[in-house]
Design a protein around this motif. Structure first.
Motif, PDB file in Angstrom:
ATOM      1  N   ARG A   1      61.375  56.678   2.541  1.00  0.00           N
ATOM      2  CA  ARG A   1      61.148  57.633   1.549  1.00  0.00           C
ATOM      3  C   ARG A   1      61.131  57.336  -0.012  1.00  0.00           C
ATOM      4  O   ARG A   1      61.094  58.068  -1.050  1.00  0.00           O
TER       5      ARG A   1
ATOM      6  N   GLU B   1      53.427  56.881  -4.714  1.00  0.00           N
ATOM      7  CA  GLU B   1      53.350  57.692  -3.417  1.00  0.00           C
ATOM      8  C   GLU B   1      54.840  57.119  -2.494  1.00  0.00           C
ATOM      9  O   GLU B   1      55.661  56.204  -3.279  1.00  0.00           O
ATOM     10  N   ARG B   2      55.244  57.599  -1.560  1.00  0.00           N
ATOM     11  CA  ARG B   2      56.381  57.099  -0.637  1.00  0.00           C
ATOM     12  C   ARG B   2      55.953  55.786  -0.114  1.00  0.00           C
ATOM     13  O   ARG B   2      54.800  55.481   0.301  1.00  0.00           O
TER      14      ARG B   2
ATOM     15  N   ASP C   1      54.188  55.799   3.259  1.00  0.00           N
ATOM     16  CA  ASP C   1      52.875  56.281   3.144  1.00  0.00           C
ATOM     17  C   ASP C   1      51.805  55.241   3.501  1.00  0.00           C
ATOM     18  O   ASP C   1      50.542  55.480   3.856  1.00  0.00           O
TER      19      ASP C   1
ATOM     20  N   ASP D   1      49.511  52.646   5.042  1.00  0.00           N
ATOM     21  CA  ASP D   1      48.737  52.498   6.326  1.00  0.00           C
ATOM     22  C   ASP D   1      48.275  51.134   6.652  1.00  0.00           C
ATOM     23  O   ASP D   1      48.582  50.185   5.880  1.00  0.00           O
TER      24      ASP D   1
END
Length: 202
Positions: free
Chosen positions: A186, A135-136, A139, A141
């Motif tokens: 990114r 994933e980036r 991303d 959380d």
């Protein structure tokens, strides 16, 4: 981090995808439907008019089900009458023996070694990998940052007791900044999750 891994308070970690391979992900980013991590690389499932699969060979940090060894920082401490210097694990100060390479017997000339340089013979923690995804970096959380080891101290969050943030996510980026420099949200990362202790020795 090693202490939290040993205690089961950290069960996820992130590693950067090599830049040359990350560029392929960037090229297909808008069309990606799924990224699968396999031994020896990643498989990018995308829809470019029709469903396609692109295999990108690269070194992956682990695959699901694998047992990985955890390297720990070690340091030199004063010795005794028989040994000039002893070696200890930084995490808890446990002495492992003389400040020498366990295979060659040669004394290290440096006062400390980072975890990635610790000889395998000194490994005392092995983890079973539950999953590996891509994933980036941005991303992540708050819940994922807690899985990365973030914890609360007097209302602020930290991963190492040094860098603090107003939330688990902010604390994680502060920790990342200390290790890798300014975070590129990114950037593509491997997410190694579901880490469970397979073998722990003291």
């Amino acid at each position: 981090m090693v202490r939290r891994l040993r205690a089961g308070a950290k069960n996820e970690t992130r590693r950067l995808v090599p830049a040359v391979r990350a560029s392929v992900l960037d090229d297909l980013a808008e069309s990606i439907t799924r990224i699968e991590v396999v031994p020896g690389g990643v498989v990018i499932h995308a829809r470019l008019g029709q469903a396609t699969e692109t295999h990108v060979p690269c070194r992956v940090p682990a695959v699901a089900g694998e047992v990985v060894e955890v390297g720990e920082p070690i340091r030199r401490v004063p010795g005794d009458e028989a040994t000039d210097y002893l070696g200890a694990y930084v995490a808890d100060g446990v002495i492992f023996g003389a400040w020498r390479h366990p295979r060659t017997g040669k004394q290290w000339r440096v006062p400390a070694l980072a975890g990635r340089y610790m000889p395998r013979e000194l490994c005392r923690l092995r983890l079973r990998v539950g999953s590996v995804t891509v994933e980036r970096l941005g991303d992540i959380d708050d819940a994922a940052a807690v899985r990365e080891g973030a914890y609360c101290v007097d209302g602020d969050w930290t991963l190492d007791g040094d860098e603090f943030g107003m939330s688990p996510r902010h604390a994680y980026f502060g920790f990342w900044r200390k290790l890798h420099g300014e975070p590129n949200l990114r950037a593509w990362v491997f997410v190694i999750g579901g880490l469970t202790p397979e073998e722990v020795t003291t």
